[in-house]
Write an enzyme that holds these catalytic residues in place. Structure first.
Site, PDB file in Angstrom:
ATOM      1  N   TYR A 101       0.857  -1.196   0.000  1.00  0.00           N
ATOM      2  CA  TYR A 101       0.000   0.000   0.000  1.00  0.00           C
ATOM      3  C   TYR A 101       0.888   1.240   0.000  1.00  0.00           C
ATOM      4  O   TYR A 101       1.864   1.317   0.758  1.00  0.00           O
ATOM      5  CB  TYR A 101      -0.909   0.038   1.240  1.00  0.00           C
ATOM      6  N   GLU A 189      -3.200   7.628  -4.298  1.00  0.00           N
ATOM      7  CA  GLU A 189      -3.050   6.328  -3.642  1.00  0.00           C
ATOM      8  C   GLU A 189      -2.827   5.220  -4.667  1.00  0.00           C
ATOM      9  O   GLU A 189      -3.454   5.205  -5.718  1.00  0.00           O
ATOM     10  CB  GLU A 189      -4.343   6.049  -2.857  1.00  0.00           C
TER      11      GLU A 189
END
Ligand code: GDP
Ligand code: MN
Length: 380
Positions: A101, A189
């Site tokens: 992530y 992101e």
């Protein structure tokens, strides 16, 4: 303003972040064509502005072009968390070894952007954040200095990234940071940032949220707005320069000034009602704007009464009254209307509205109470 995965990845690619070479399709036939060009296994990904598409069945692997066409057909008829799928991204299927992530957002408390990373990336990152927050590494970025290479190294160490990937990881982090900063984003992101079978990194998913107040600096980004997913009324309001947010209640609100609009909503709640919308007609509103605002409010079938709360400064009471009268002529509302006009030319405005079959009030408290009663049918 949220961007789709394919749009976010296009921006990331401009900043040197490696992304799969896929394309977007609106029909199964197009998906087949793209799959053929990519030659082999592909992943078909629904393009909707919500997370968790994988878990909702909106991401499927296809072994060849024929299966790609079939799966695209299935996904293009899906509705994911209330949003219809209108496009799919067809990407070459990746062989994933590890899911990382990586994201940048504003940390308001720290008053600076923060780079967040985790070795436990993928579809369960929310779960990781909730149960094992120590697995998410945070590095704050000085907005003037920018993201420093030593900070990226800290992140690489924190997520225990193999040393041979540090160089690539630096390119990805710097690219993500520049994409974030130069687009005036509030979120950029990548989840997952995958370590692939061939040992390289690739951004397999992308998400960006842009600051709408900065969109005027980015006409090329403003064009990416997906009008399909916004409430029709909000788009209409945008055209007239009105700030309108649809809510769930029964009392329509037309107010000048965002602060006064919020105070009006609070006081409606205080007296037992629920606002049907937030609407700021802005300063110096014209009759045309006022009448557009009324039309938009009255289109909402939940609205049982409308409260006009106008505090005239730059906005003049007589101009607002003229707008109200024009709109009433056009839409002939069937719900009671409560009006409180104060400030510049309020008396003139009230006189103009006197014949218009409206409920008038002197103070905001009185107006709110009357609107709540009117919505319940206790006042006509
Ligand atoms: P999200 O569920 O909306 O976050 O959509 P993602 O694009 O992140 O996809 C969800 C998951 O699908 C990823 O975490 C991967 O595990 C998987 N996935 C996505 N693309 C590929 C791919 O090309 N190959 C494989 N094997 N899995 C993929
Ligand atoms: Mn994802």
């Amino acid at each position: 303003m949220k961007l789709h995965e394919y749009q976010s990845k296009q921006i990331f690619a401009q900043y040197g972040v490696p992304v799969p070479k896929g394309r977007v399709a609106s029909t199964p036939a197009e998906a087949r064509q793209i799959a053929q060009e990519l030659g082999g296994r592909v992943v078909i990904k629904s393009q909707v502005l919500v997370g968790g598409r994988g878990k909702a069945g909106g991401i499927k692997l296809a072994k060849d072009a024929e299966e790609a066409e079939k799966l695209a057909g299935d996904i293009l008829t899906m509705t994911i968390k209330g949003l219809p799928v209108r496009k799919v991204l067809v990407d070459p299927a990746a062989e994933i070894k590890t899911e990382i992530y990586l994201g940048i957002t504003n940390d308001r408390a720290a008053r600076r952007p923060v780079l967040m990373g985790s070795a436990a990336g993928g579809v369960d990152i929310e779960e990781v954040a909730a149960t094992t927050p120590e697995k998410i590494i945070k590095v704050h970025i000085d907005p003037l200095m920018g993201l420093q290479d030593y900070q990226i190294l800290d992140m690489a160490l924190g997520i225990e990234l193999p040393k041979e990937l540090w160089g690539e990881f630096n390119t990805v982090c710097q690219g993500l940071w520049r994409a974030y900063k130069e687009s005036d984003a509030t979120l950029a992101e990548i989840n997952p940032l995958a370590i692939l079978g061939d040992g390289h990194l690739a951004a397999l998913d992308g998400k960006m949220i842009l600051d709408e107040n900065a969109l005027y600096r980015h006409p090329e980004l403003a064009e990416k707005r997906d009008l399909d997913v916004e409430a029709e009324s909000e788009i209409e309001a945008n055209k007239y320069g009105l700030t309108y947010i649809k809510l769930e209640g029964e009392i329509g609100c037309m107010v000048n000034g965002a602060g006064l609009a919020m105070a009006t909503m609070d006081i409606i709640k205080h007296f037992g009602g629920e606002p049907a919308n937030f609407l700021d007609i802005g300063g110096g509103a014209t009759a045309e704007k006022v009448s557009a605002a009324i039309r938009i409010i009255l289109k909402d079938p939940n609205v049982k009464a409308v409260l006009f709360n106008i505090f005239g400064g730059i906005t003049r009471g007589d101009v607002v009254a003229e707008g109200i009268l024009t709109a009433l002529d056009e839409v002939k509302p069937s719900v009671p209307l409560v009006v409180r006009l104060a400030g510049t030319n309020a008396a003139e405005g009230r006189a103009m509205l006197a014949g218009a079959n409206m409920i008038t009030a002197e103070t905001l408290a009185e107006a709110a109470q009357k609107a709540v009663a009117a919505a319940k049918g206790e006042l006509k």
